[in-house]
Design a protein around this motif. Structure first.
Motif, PDB file in Angstrom:
ATOM      1  N   PRO A   1       0.810  -1.223   0.000  1.00  0.00           N
ATOM      2  CA  PRO A   1       0.000   0.000   0.000  1.00  0.00           C
ATOM      3  C   PRO A   1       0.843   1.273   0.000  1.00  0.00           C
ATOM      4  O   PRO A   1       0.344   2.354  -0.319  1.00  0.00           O
ATOM      5  CB  PRO A   1      -0.823  -0.105   1.283  1.00  0.00           C
ATOM      6  N   HIS A   2       2.161   1.159   0.330  1.00  0.00           N
ATOM      7  CA  HIS A   2       3.025   2.352   0.337  1.00  0.00           C
ATOM      8  C   HIS A   2       3.529   2.710  -1.058  1.00  0.00           C
ATOM      9  O   HIS A   2       4.093   3.780  -1.250  1.00  0.00           O
ATOM     10  CB  HIS A   2       4.247   2.124   1.233  1.00  0.00           C
ATOM     11  N   PHE A   3       3.378   1.805  -2.024  1.00  0.00           N
ATOM     12  CA  PHE A   3       3.899   2.073  -3.370  1.00  0.00           C
ATOM     13  C   PHE A   3       3.052   3.134  -4.065  1.00  0.00           C
ATOM     14  O   PHE A   3       1.891   3.338  -3.739  1.00  0.00           O
ATOM     15  CB  PHE A   3       3.864   0.806  -4.232  1.00  0.00           C
ATOM     16  N   LYS A   4       3.669   3.754  -5.076  1.00  0.00           N
ATOM     17  CA  LYS A   4       2.897   4.659  -5.925  1.00  0.00           C
ATOM     18  C   LYS A   4       1.825   3.838  -6.650  1.00  0.00           C
ATOM     19  O   LYS A   4       2.026   2.646  -6.898  1.00  0.00           O
ATOM     20  CB  LYS A   4       3.824   5.327  -6.953  1.00  0.00           C
ATOM     21  N   PRO A   5       0.705   4.474  -7.008  1.00  0.00           N
ATOM     22  CA  PRO A   5      -0.389   3.724  -7.631  1.00  0.00           C
ATOM     23  C   PRO A   5       0.088   2.930  -8.849  1.00  0.00           C
ATOM     24  O   PRO A   5       0.831   3.443  -9.676  1.00  0.00           O
ATOM     25  CB  PRO A   5      -1.365   4.830  -8.062  1.00  0.00           C
ATOM     26  N   GLY A   6      -0.333   1.679  -8.914  1.00  0.00           N
ATOM     27  CA  GLY A   6      -0.043   0.849 -10.089  1.00  0.00           C
ATOM     28  C   GLY A   6       1.295   0.135 -10.065  1.00  0.00           C
ATOM     29  O   GLY A   6       1.543  -0.735 -10.894  1.00  0.00           O
ATOM     30  N   VAL A   7       2.178   0.489  -9.140  1.00  0.00           N
ATOM     31  CA  VAL A   7       3.525  -0.091  -9.128  1.00  0.00           C
ATOM     32  C   VAL A   7       3.536  -1.443  -8.401  1.00  0.00           C
ATOM     33  O   VAL A   7       2.962  -1.579  -7.319  1.00  0.00           O
ATOM     34  CB  VAL A   7       4.532   0.866  -8.460  1.00  0.00           C
ATOM     35  N   TYR A   8       4.191  -2.414  -9.036  1.00  0.00           N
ATOM     36  CA  TYR A   8       4.440  -3.717  -8.408  1.00  0.00           C
ATOM     37  C   TYR A   8       5.951  -3.924  -8.333  1.00  0.00           C
ATOM     38  O   TYR A   8       6.696  -3.423  -9.178  1.00  0.00           O
ATOM     39  CB  TYR A   8       3.832  -4.850  -9.241  1.00  0.00           C
ATOM     40  N   SER A   9       6.394  -4.682  -7.333  1.00  0.00           N
ATOM     41  CA  SER A   9       7.830  -4.904  -7.196  1.00  0.00           C
ATOM     42  C   SER A   9       8.105  -6.286  -6.611  1.00  0.00           C
ATOM     43  O   SER A   9       7.184  -7.052  -6.329  1.00  0.00           O
ATOM     44  CB  SER A   9       8.437  -3.808  -6.316  1.00  0.00           C
TER      45      SER A   9
ATOM     46  N   GLN B   1       3.432  -1.527 -14.027  1.00  0.00           N
ATOM     47  CA  GLN B   1       4.347  -0.407 -13.775  1.00  0.00           C
ATOM     48  C   GLN B   1       5.391  -0.857 -12.754  1.00  0.00           C
ATOM     49  O   GLN B   1       5.053  -1.465 -11.739  1.00  0.00           O
ATOM     50  CB  GLN B   1       3.549   0.771 -13.233  1.00  0.00           C
ATOM     51  N   LEU B   2       6.664  -0.537 -13.040  1.00  0.00           N
ATOM     52  CA  LEU B   2       7.755  -1.024 -12.187  1.00  0.00           C
ATOM     53  C   LEU B   2       8.308   0.098 -11.322  1.00  0.00           C
ATOM     54  O   LEU B   2       8.119   1.281 -11.635  1.00  0.00           O
ATOM     55  CB  LEU B   2       8.870  -1.601 -13.068  1.00  0.00           C
ATOM     56  N   PRO B   3       9.021  -0.259 -10.244  1.00  0.00           N
ATOM     57  CA  PRO B   3       9.627   0.786  -9.403  1.00  0.00           C
ATOM     58  C   PRO B   3      10.672   1.574 -10.195  1.00  0.00           C
ATOM     59  O   PRO B   3      11.144   1.121 -11.231  1.00  0.00           O
ATOM     60  CB  PRO B   3      10.267   0.004  -8.254  1.00  0.00           C
TER      61      PRO B   3
ATOM     62  N   SER C   1      14.232   3.515 -11.291  1.00  0.00           N
ATOM     63  CA  SER C   1      15.586   2.970 -11.439  1.00  0.00           C
ATOM     64  C   SER C   1      16.486   3.324 -10.261  1.00  0.00           C
ATOM     65  O   SER C   1      17.670   3.015 -10.237  1.00  0.00           O
ATOM     66  CB  SER C   1      16.217   3.472 -12.734  1.00  0.00           C
ATOM     67  N   LEU C   2      15.901   3.979  -9.248  1.00  0.00           N
ATOM     68  CA  LEU C   2      16.583   4.240  -7.992  1.00  0.00           C
ATOM     69  C   LEU C   2      16.945   2.956  -7.254  1.00  0.00           C
ATOM     70  O   LEU C   2      17.936   2.890  -6.545  1.00  0.00           O
ATOM     71  CB  LEU C   2      15.605   5.054  -7.151  1.00  0.00           C
ATOM     72  N   SER C   3      16.132   1.918  -7.402  1.00  0.00           N
ATOM     73  CA  SER C   3      16.237   0.778  -6.481  1.00  0.00           C
ATOM     74  C   SER C   3      16.746  -0.486  -7.156  1.00  0.00           C
ATOM     75  O   SER C   3      16.565  -0.704  -8.353  1.00  0.00           O
ATOM     76  CB  SER C   3      14.865   0.485  -5.875  1.00  0.00           C
ATOM     77  N   ILE C   4      17.338  -1.332  -6.352  1.00  0.00           N
ATOM     78  CA  ILE C   4      17.870  -2.596  -6.857  1.00  0.00           C
ATOM     79  C   ILE C   4      16.737  -3.491  -7.356  1.00  0.00           C
ATOM     80  O   ILE C   4      16.955  -4.348  -8.219  1.00  0.00           O
ATOM     81  CB  ILE C   4      18.738  -3.294  -5.778  1.00  0.00           C
ATOM     82  N   ALA C   5      15.514  -3.277  -6.867  1.00  0.00           N
ATOM     83  CA  ALA C   5      14.367  -4.039  -7.381  1.00  0.00           C
ATOM     84  C   ALA C   5      14.274  -3.832  -8.891  1.00  0.00           C
ATOM     85  O   ALA C   5      14.105  -4.775  -9.662  1.00  0.00           O
ATOM     86  CB  ALA C   5      13.086  -3.572  -6.697  1.00  0.00           C
ATOM     87  N   ARG C   6      14.401  -2.574  -9.309  1.00  0.00           N
ATOM     88  CA  ARG C   6      14.306  -2.277 -10.731  1.00  0.00           C
ATOM     89  C   ARG C   6      15.488  -2.854 -11.503  1.00  0.00           C
ATOM     90  O   ARG C   6      15.342  -3.325 -12.622  1.00  0.00           O
ATOM     91  CB  ARG C   6      14.223  -0.760 -10.932  1.00  0.00           C
ATOM     92  N   TRP C   7      16.670  -2.827 -10.892  1.00  0.00           N
ATOM     93  CA  TRP C   7      17.840  -3.378 -11.585  1.00  0.00           C
ATOM     94  C   TRP C   7      17.635  -4.866 -11.852  1.00  0.00           C
ATOM     95  O   TRP C   7      18.007  -5.381 -12.905  1.00  0.00           O
ATOM     96  CB  TRP C   7      19.123  -3.173 -10.769  1.00  0.00           C
ATOM     97  N   MET C   8      17.023  -5.568 -10.890  1.00  0.00           N
ATOM     98  CA  MET C   8      16.765  -6.995 -11.081  1.00  0.00           C
ATOM     99  C   MET C   8      15.746  -7.209 -12.198  1.00  0.00           C
ATOM    100  O   MET C   8      15.877  -8.117 -13.016  1.00  0.00           O
ATOM    101  CB  MET C   8      16.219  -7.622  -9.793  1.00  0.00           C
ATOM    102  N   LEU C   9      14.712  -6.378 -12.205  1.00  0.00           N
ATOM    103  CA  LEU C   9      13.684  -6.518 -13.230  1.00  0.00           C
ATOM    104  C   LEU C   9      14.251  -6.198 -14.607  1.00  0.00           C
ATOM    105  O   LEU C   9      13.961  -6.889 -15.591  1.00  0.00           O
ATOM    106  CB  LEU C   9      12.502  -5.602 -12.886  1.00  0.00           C
ATOM    107  N   ASP C  10      15.089  -5.155 -14.685  1.00  0.00           N
ATOM    108  CA  ASP C  10      15.718  -4.821 -15.972  1.00  0.00           C
ATOM    109  C   ASP C  10      16.623  -5.961 -16.444  1.00  0.00           C
ATOM    110  O   ASP C  10      16.666  -6.273 -17.638  1.00  0.00           O
ATOM    111  CB  ASP C  10      16.529  -3.527 -15.845  1.00  0.00           C
ATOM    112  N   ALA C  11      17.332  -6.594 -15.507  1.00  0.00           N
ATOM    113  CA  ALA C  11      18.207  -7.706 -15.873  1.00  0.00           C
ATOM    114  C   ALA C  11      17.378  -8.875 -16.401  1.00  0.00           C
ATOM    115  O   ALA C  11      17.758  -9.533 -17.377  1.00  0.00           O
ATOM    116  CB  ALA C  11      19.048  -8.133 -14.670  1.00  0.00           C
TER     117      ALA C  11
END
Ligand SMILES: [Zn+2]
Length: 249
Positions: free
Chosen positions: A143-151, A229-231, A233-243
């Motif tokens: 619930p703390h994420f921006k609307p639509g974002v999954y991680s 919608q993804l988190p 590019s600030l976070s390592i979550a996004r780096w994993m998803l991009d990889a």
């Protein structure tokens, strides 16, 4: 590199970095290991003309990655120093540790207790199942994420726990599934306020997604060509998803 003065007012960083007049009055100042000066100014200190005070997340687009990481380190050190002024055992005011090995630790002159900065270690895990076009990732929404974002799933380690144990526990608690084949991905200092994120990839082993409603709004399997919608590019979550996306071409 010349010395940078990295200035925080509460959790707000003064930008542009290093471009602040010398007469700023700091209530706390620390020389960081790499030579930069971290300063904390009082909450009612006027923000100088030409300076913008931004939270670290909002400052990210305005800084190169190295400077953002420096600012994050400065923030963690300042926060630690501000929160460790007195001995937790006997409430005497702490003093800087003496001696060449002292680092930035503090020592109680009354009872001898010493304290050093530490991280709150968290794990984050990107879980996959299937292969090729059927490859799917388990992503969740807090619930703390921006609307639509999954991680990816993340959580703090508990005292006495290994990183691997924390991964299995968090995945079971938050998603109700089991995973295997843990692979180390990387780590990221996470200055909100003093975290270290340790990232893993894992494969689904058993169970259906049953997101814990006290932590998550939703969790689903997503095909790589149907990601939500993804988190940022600030976070390592996004780096994993991009990889994961790079790998699938
Ligand atoms: Zn003490």
């Amino acid at each position: 590199m010349s010395e940078l003065r990295i200035i925080f007012q509460g959790d707000r960083l003064w930008l542009p970095l290093g471009a602040v007049p010398l007469e700023v009055e700091a209530e706390l100042s620390l020389r960081l290991a790499e030579g930069h000066l971290a300063l904390k100014v009082a909450g009612d200190h006027p923000v100088p003309e030409g300076v913008e005070a931004l939270g670290l997340r909002d400052a990210f687009p305005h800084l190169n990655p190295a400077d953002w990481a420096r600012a994050g380190r400065a923030y963690q050190w300042l926060e630690w120093a501000a929160g460790h002024r007195f001995c937790g055992s006997c409430a005497t005011a702490l003093e800087p540790c003496a001696g060449p090995e002292a680092g930035h630790g503090r020592r109680c002159p009354a009872c001898g207790r010493t304290v050093f900065p530490s991280n709150a270690t968290a794990i984050i895990v990107l879980i996959q199942r299937g292969a090729g076009v059927n490859r799917e990732l388990a992503l969740a929404r807090s619930p703390h994420f921006k609307p639509g974002v999954y991680s990816a799933i993340a959580g703090f380690t508990e005292p006495g726990e290994s990183l691997e144990h924390a991964v299995h526990r968090e995945v079971a608690e938050e998603l109700g599934i089991r995973v295997h084949n843990l692979r180390y991905f990387g780590s990221q200092p996470w200055p909100f306020p003093n975290g270290l994120m340790v990232a893993f990839l894992a494969d689904h082993l058993a169970g259906e997604l049953q997101p814990d409603p006290t932590e998550l709004e939703d969790a689903r399997w997503f095909r790589l060509d149907e990601l939500p919608q993804l988190p940022s590019s600030l976070s390592i979550a996004r780096w994993m998803l991009d990889a994961a996306l790079d790998e699938s071409g």
